[in-house]
Design a protein around this motif. Structure first.
Motif, PDB file in Angstrom:
ATOM      1  N   ILE A 111      -0.124   4.371  -1.764  1.00 40.79           N
ATOM      2  CA  ILE A 111       1.007   4.709  -2.642  1.00 40.79           C
ATOM      3  C   ILE A 111       1.477   3.428  -3.330  1.00 40.79           C
ATOM      4  CG2 ILE A 111       3.398   5.555  -2.660  1.00 40.79           C
ATOM      5  CD1 ILE A 111       2.588   7.335  -0.249  1.00 40.79           C
ATOM      6  N   GLY A 112       1.410   3.409  -4.671  1.00 34.56           N
ATOM      7  CA  GLY A 112       1.833   2.219  -5.428  1.00 34.56           C
ATOM      8  C   GLY A 112       0.777   1.132  -5.363  1.00 34.56           C
ATOM      9  N   PHE A 113      -0.431   1.428  -5.910  1.00 34.02           N
ATOM     10  CA  PHE A 113      -1.538   0.478  -5.773  1.00 34.02           C
ATOM     11  C   PHE A 113      -1.459  -0.691  -6.756  1.00 34.02           C
ATOM     12  CE2 PHE A 113      -3.499   4.071  -8.261  1.00 34.02           C
ATOM     13  CZ  PHE A 113      -3.747   3.401  -9.465  1.00 34.02           C
ATOM     14  N   CYS A 164      -2.123   6.375  -5.780  1.00 37.51           N
ATOM     15  CA  CYS A 164      -1.040   6.894  -6.635  1.00 37.51           C
ATOM     16  C   CYS A 164      -0.361   5.717  -7.320  1.00 37.51           C
ATOM     17  CB  CYS A 164       0.015   7.612  -5.800  1.00 37.51           C
ATOM     18  SG  CYS A 164      -0.635   8.906  -4.761  1.00 37.51           S
ATOM     19  N   GLU A 165      -0.199   5.796  -8.622  1.00 34.16           N
ATOM     20  CA  GLU A 165       0.477   4.714  -9.358  1.00 34.16           C
ATOM     21  C   GLU A 165       0.865   5.225 -10.752  1.00 34.16           C
ATOM     22  OE1 GLU A 165       1.447   1.237  -8.656  1.00 34.16           O
ATOM     23  OE2 GLU A 165       2.437   1.971 -10.474  1.00 34.16           O
ATOM     24  N   PRO A 166       2.145   5.222 -11.065  1.00 37.29           N
ATOM     25  CA  PRO A 166       2.574   5.692 -12.391  1.00 37.29           C
ATOM     26  C   PRO A 166       2.498   4.624 -13.486  1.00 37.29           C
ATOM     27  CG  PRO A 166       4.351   5.819 -10.755  1.00 37.29           C
ATOM     28  CD  PRO A 166       3.282   4.952 -10.199  1.00 37.29           C
ATOM     29  N   ASP A 190       0.810   9.118 -11.337  1.00 38.07           N
ATOM     30  CA  ASP A 190       2.223   9.501 -11.442  1.00 38.07           C
ATOM     31  C   ASP A 190       2.912   9.147 -10.125  1.00 38.07           C
ATOM     32  OD1 ASP A 190       4.597  10.580 -12.425  1.00 38.07           O
ATOM     33  OD2 ASP A 190       3.626  12.347 -13.249  1.00 38.07           O
ATOM     34  N   ASP A 191       4.166   9.508 -10.027  1.00 40.49           N
ATOM     35  CA  ASP A 191       4.964   9.298  -8.826  1.00 40.49           C
ATOM     36  C   ASP A 191       4.303  10.037  -7.643  1.00 40.49           C
ATOM     37  OD1 ASP A 191       6.941   9.537  -6.847  1.00 40.49           O
ATOM     38  OD2 ASP A 191       8.559   9.633  -8.313  1.00 40.49           O
ATOM     39  N   ALA A 192       3.970   9.308  -6.589  1.00 33.89           N
ATOM     40  CA  ALA A 192       3.288   9.912  -5.431  1.00 33.89           C
ATOM     41  C   ALA A 192       4.027  11.135  -4.896  1.00 33.89           C
ATOM     42  CB  ALA A 192       3.156   8.870  -4.328  1.00 33.89           C
ATOM     43  N   ARG A 193       5.357  11.130  -5.036  1.00 37.65           N
ATOM     44  CA  ARG A 193       6.134  12.236  -4.463  1.00 37.65           C
ATOM     45  C   ARG A 193       5.772  13.572  -5.100  1.00 37.65           C
ATOM     46  NH1 ARG A 193      11.863   9.542  -5.363  1.00 37.65           N
ATOM     47  NH2 ARG A 193      10.768   9.030  -7.286  1.00 37.65           N
ATOM     48  N   LEU A 218       1.293   1.429   2.115  1.00 40.90           N
ATOM     49  CA  LEU A 218       2.438   1.238   1.224  1.00 40.90           C
ATOM     50  C   LEU A 218       2.664  -0.273   1.210  1.00 40.90           C
ATOM     51  CD1 LEU A 218       4.468   3.142  -0.263  1.00 40.90           C
ATOM     52  CD2 LEU A 218       5.993   2.766   1.633  1.00 40.90           C
ATOM     53  N   LEU A 219       2.053  -0.946   0.257  1.00 41.74           N
ATOM     54  CA  LEU A 219       1.979  -2.406   0.286  1.00 41.74           C
ATOM     55  C   LEU A 219       2.855  -3.005  -0.804  1.00 41.74           C
ATOM     56  CD1 LEU A 219      -1.887  -2.612   0.831  1.00 41.74           C
ATOM     57  CD2 LEU A 219      -0.073  -2.596   2.565  1.00 41.74           C
ATOM     58  N   PHE A 220       3.843  -3.762  -0.372  1.00 39.94           N
ATOM     59  CA  PHE A 220       4.763  -4.429  -1.289  1.00 39.94           C
ATOM     60  C   PHE A 220       5.413  -3.415  -2.227  1.00 39.94           C
ATOM     61  CE2 PHE A 220       1.899  -7.344   0.599  1.00 39.94           C
ATOM     62  CZ  PHE A 220       2.746  -8.346   1.015  1.00 39.94           C
ATOM     63  N   SER A 221       5.831  -2.362  -1.602  1.00 38.81           N
ATOM     64  CA  SER A 221       6.589  -1.305  -2.255  1.00 38.81           C
ATOM     65  C   SER A 221       7.883  -1.909  -2.820  1.00 38.81           C
ATOM     66  CB  SER A 221       6.896  -0.288  -1.142  1.00 38.81           C
ATOM     67  OG  SER A 221       7.751   0.696  -1.544  1.00 38.81           O
ATOM     68  N   GLU A 281      -5.897  -8.763   0.615  1.00 38.04           N
ATOM     69  CA  GLU A 281      -4.706  -9.266  -0.074  1.00 38.04           C
ATOM     70  C   GLU A 281      -4.466  -8.486  -1.375  1.00 38.04           C
ATOM     71  OE1 GLU A 281      -4.834 -13.247  -1.888  1.00 38.04           O
ATOM     72  OE2 GLU A 281      -3.106 -13.722  -0.616  1.00 38.04           O
ATOM     73  N   THR A 282      -3.211  -8.153  -1.632  1.00 37.38           N
ATOM     74  CA  THR A 282      -2.883  -7.493  -2.903  1.00 37.38           C
ATOM     75  C   THR A 282      -2.439  -8.572  -3.900  1.00 37.38           C
ATOM     76  OG1 THR A 282      -0.519  -7.176  -2.546  1.00 37.38           O
ATOM     77  CG2 THR A 282      -1.990  -5.518  -1.590  1.00 37.38           C
ATOM     78  N   ARG A 283      -2.337  -8.187  -5.158  1.00 37.03           N
ATOM     79  CA  ARG A 283      -1.909  -9.143  -6.180  1.00 37.03           C
ATOM     80  C   ARG A 283      -0.481  -9.617  -5.899  1.00 37.03           C
ATOM     81  NH1 ARG A 283      -1.938  -7.494 -12.471  1.00 37.03           N
ATOM     82  NH2 ARG A 283      -4.082  -6.947 -11.983  1.00 37.03           N
ATOM     83  N   TYR A 284       0.356  -8.681  -5.503  1.00 39.15           N
ATOM     84  CA  TYR A 284       1.757  -9.027  -5.241  1.00 39.15           C
ATOM     85  C   TYR A 284       1.852  -9.985  -4.043  1.00 39.15           C
ATOM     86  CZ  TYR A 284       6.747  -8.728  -4.945  1.00 39.15           C
ATOM     87  OH  TYR A 284       8.067  -9.067  -4.943  1.00 39.15           O
ATOM     88  N   GLU A 285       1.052  -9.709  -3.021  1.00 32.79           N
ATOM     89  CA  GLU A 285       1.062 -10.565  -1.826  1.00 32.79           C
ATOM     90  C   GLU A 285       0.628 -11.990  -2.189  1.00 32.79           C
ATOM     91  OE1 GLU A 285      -1.535  -9.161   1.247  1.00 32.79           O
ATOM     92  OE2 GLU A 285      -1.069 -10.799   2.602  1.00 32.79           O
TER      93      GLU A 285
HETATM   94  C1  LIG Z   1       5.865  -4.408  -6.265  1.00 31.22           C
HETATM   95  S1  LIG Z   1       4.560  -3.416  -6.854  1.00 31.22           S
HETATM   96  C2  LIG Z   1       3.253  -3.751  -5.681  1.00 31.22           C
HETATM   97  C3  LIG Z   1       1.907  -3.307  -6.188  1.00 31.22           C
HETATM   98  C4  LIG Z   1       0.739  -3.525  -5.212  1.00 31.22           C
HETATM   99  N1  LIG Z   1       0.862  -2.669  -4.048  1.00 31.22           N
HETATM  100  C5  LIG Z   1       0.641  -4.964  -4.797  1.00 31.22           C
HETATM  101  O1  LIG Z   1       0.985  -5.260  -3.624  1.00 31.22           O
HETATM  102  O2  LIG Z   1       0.221  -5.803  -5.629  1.00 31.22           O
HETATM  103  C6  LIG Z   1       5.061  -1.770  -6.372  1.00 31.22           C
HETATM  104  C7  LIG Z   1       4.253  -0.688  -7.073  1.00 31.22           C
HETATM  105  O3  LIG Z   1       4.590   0.571  -6.529  1.00 31.22           O
HETATM  106  C8  LIG Z   1       4.599   1.517  -7.575  1.00 31.22           C
HETATM  107  N2  LIG Z   1       5.431   2.644  -7.109  1.00 31.22           N
HETATM  108  C9  LIG Z   1       6.756   2.607  -6.843  1.00 31.22           C
HETATM  109  N3  LIG Z   1       7.190   3.828  -6.472  1.00 31.22           N
HETATM  110  C10 LIG Z   1       6.110   4.648  -6.485  1.00 31.22           C
HETATM  111  C11 LIG Z   1       5.916   6.030  -6.228  1.00 31.22           C
HETATM  112  N4  LIG Z   1       6.941   6.815  -5.888  1.00 31.22           N
HETATM  113  N5  LIG Z   1       4.685   6.526  -6.363  1.00 31.22           N
HETATM  114  C12 LIG Z   1       3.647   5.739  -6.711  1.00 31.22           C
HETATM  115  N6  LIG Z   1       3.764   4.421  -6.995  1.00 31.22           N
HETATM  116  C13 LIG Z   1       4.983   3.886  -6.880  1.00 31.22           C
HETATM  117  C14 LIG Z   1       5.171   0.757  -8.761  1.00 31.22           C
HETATM  118  O4  LIG Z   1       4.833   1.345 -10.007  1.00 31.22           O
HETATM  119  C15 LIG Z   1       4.531  -0.607  -8.578  1.00 31.22           C
HETATM  120  O5  LIG Z   1       3.310  -0.715  -9.273  1.00 31.22           O
END
Ligand SMILES: C[S@@+](CC[C@H](N)C(=O)[O-])C[C@H]1O[C@@H](n2cnc3c(N)ncnc32)[C@H](O)[C@@H]1O
Length: 235
Positions: free
Chosen positions: A61-63, A84-86, A111-114, A130-133, A207-211
């Motif tokens: 969720i939120g890739f 999932c990623e909007p 779109d929004d995972a929800r 759920l990484l660096f949400s 590792e994710t980009r954000y990490e």
């Molecule tokens: C801070 S970024 C981190 C991205 C990635 N996981 C990383 O660690 O590099 C958070 C991501 O979560 C996505 N996101 C937030 N709420 C979400 C939701 N309800 N469903 C899917 N993606 C979501 C955002 O669009 C954003 O790209």
């Protein structure tokens, strides 16, 4: 997630103008790998989503830019991955990874995972990330955080017995929030035995980009892993 109505989306959907190649991927590749929840309800047929043989299905969720999802797809060709990623630029970045890597085991909900989770069957997911949400640091925005009692109820429904929910963050307020909600939840158990378990990315993680950005800025990243307890054994 059931009972919530259509959730409101607070994040961004677009960033910088996309290069032509990325735009082309959105037009050509995305329709071939996009997940569409069944009209009128019901569950997606997980087996039909991926080319066989698929041992199990994992969910991210939120890739973001999709680096982690692509690395997992490469490391686990027998796992089907749902991302999932909007954020459109992030989706285009994942598609570029998919094209370069030739991955056939990733499906995308852009779109929004929800809006997807109600279409996934009970106990259909073998691991969730759920990484660096987004931490939504201001108190008045905390209710926007993805982790809530309700989302944990949904994840508990989706995860198989013994499956892991992996959460990472460099925001200690969100880490505490998640620990409190997940350890109080009757379906989850925190898997940490020692400090190194939450201060280090799991050995089979990526590792994710954000990490990478957070680490470069000197932040401490916390990695939490929770086990979905066996059904019937939970309090
Ligand atoms: C801070 S970024 C981190 C991205 C990635 N996981 C990383 O660690 O590099 C958070 C991501 O979560 C996505 N996101 C937030 N709420 C979400 C939701 N309800 N469903 C899917 N993606 C979501 C955002 O669009 C954003 O790209």
């Amino acid at each position: 997630m059931t009972g919530e109505g259509t959730p409101r989306w607070y994040g961004r959907r677009h960033g910088r103008k996309l290069r032509d190649g990325r735009q082309a991927l959105l037009q050509d590749l995305l329709p071939r790998v996009r997940l569409v929840p069944p009209r009128g309800g019901g569950f997606l047929d997980m087996k039909a989503l991926f080319p066989p043989p698929i041992a199990e299905v994992w969910l991210e969720i939120g890739f973001g830019g999709g680096e982690h999802l692509a690395a997992q797809a490469r490391a686990h060709p027998d796992v089907g991955l749902i991302g999932c990623e909007p954020y459109v630029n992030g989706v285009a970045s994942l598609l570029a990874h998919m094209e370069r890597g030739g991955f056939t085991n990733i499906r995308v909900f852009d779109d929004d995972a929800r809006l997807l989770l109600d279409s996934l069957a009970d106990a259909s997911i073998g691991r969730a990330f759920l990484l660096f949400s987004d931490p939504w640091p201001k108190k008045r925005h905390h209710k926007r955080r993805f982790i809530s009692r309700q989302s944990l109820d949904t994840l508990a429904r989706l995860l198989k017995d013994g499956a892991e929910l992996r959460f990472a963050s460099d925001h200690m307020g969100y880490v505490r929030w998640t620990l409190e909600l997940a350890t109080r939840h009757p379906c989850f158990r925190w898997l940490a035995g020692a400090k190194r378990d939450w201060l280090q990315r799991p050995a089979d993680g990526f590792e994710t980009r954000y990490e990478a950005k957070a680490t470069a800025a000197g932040a401490v990243c916390v990695h939490l892993a929770f086990e979905r307890l066996k059904r019937g054994a939970a309090a």
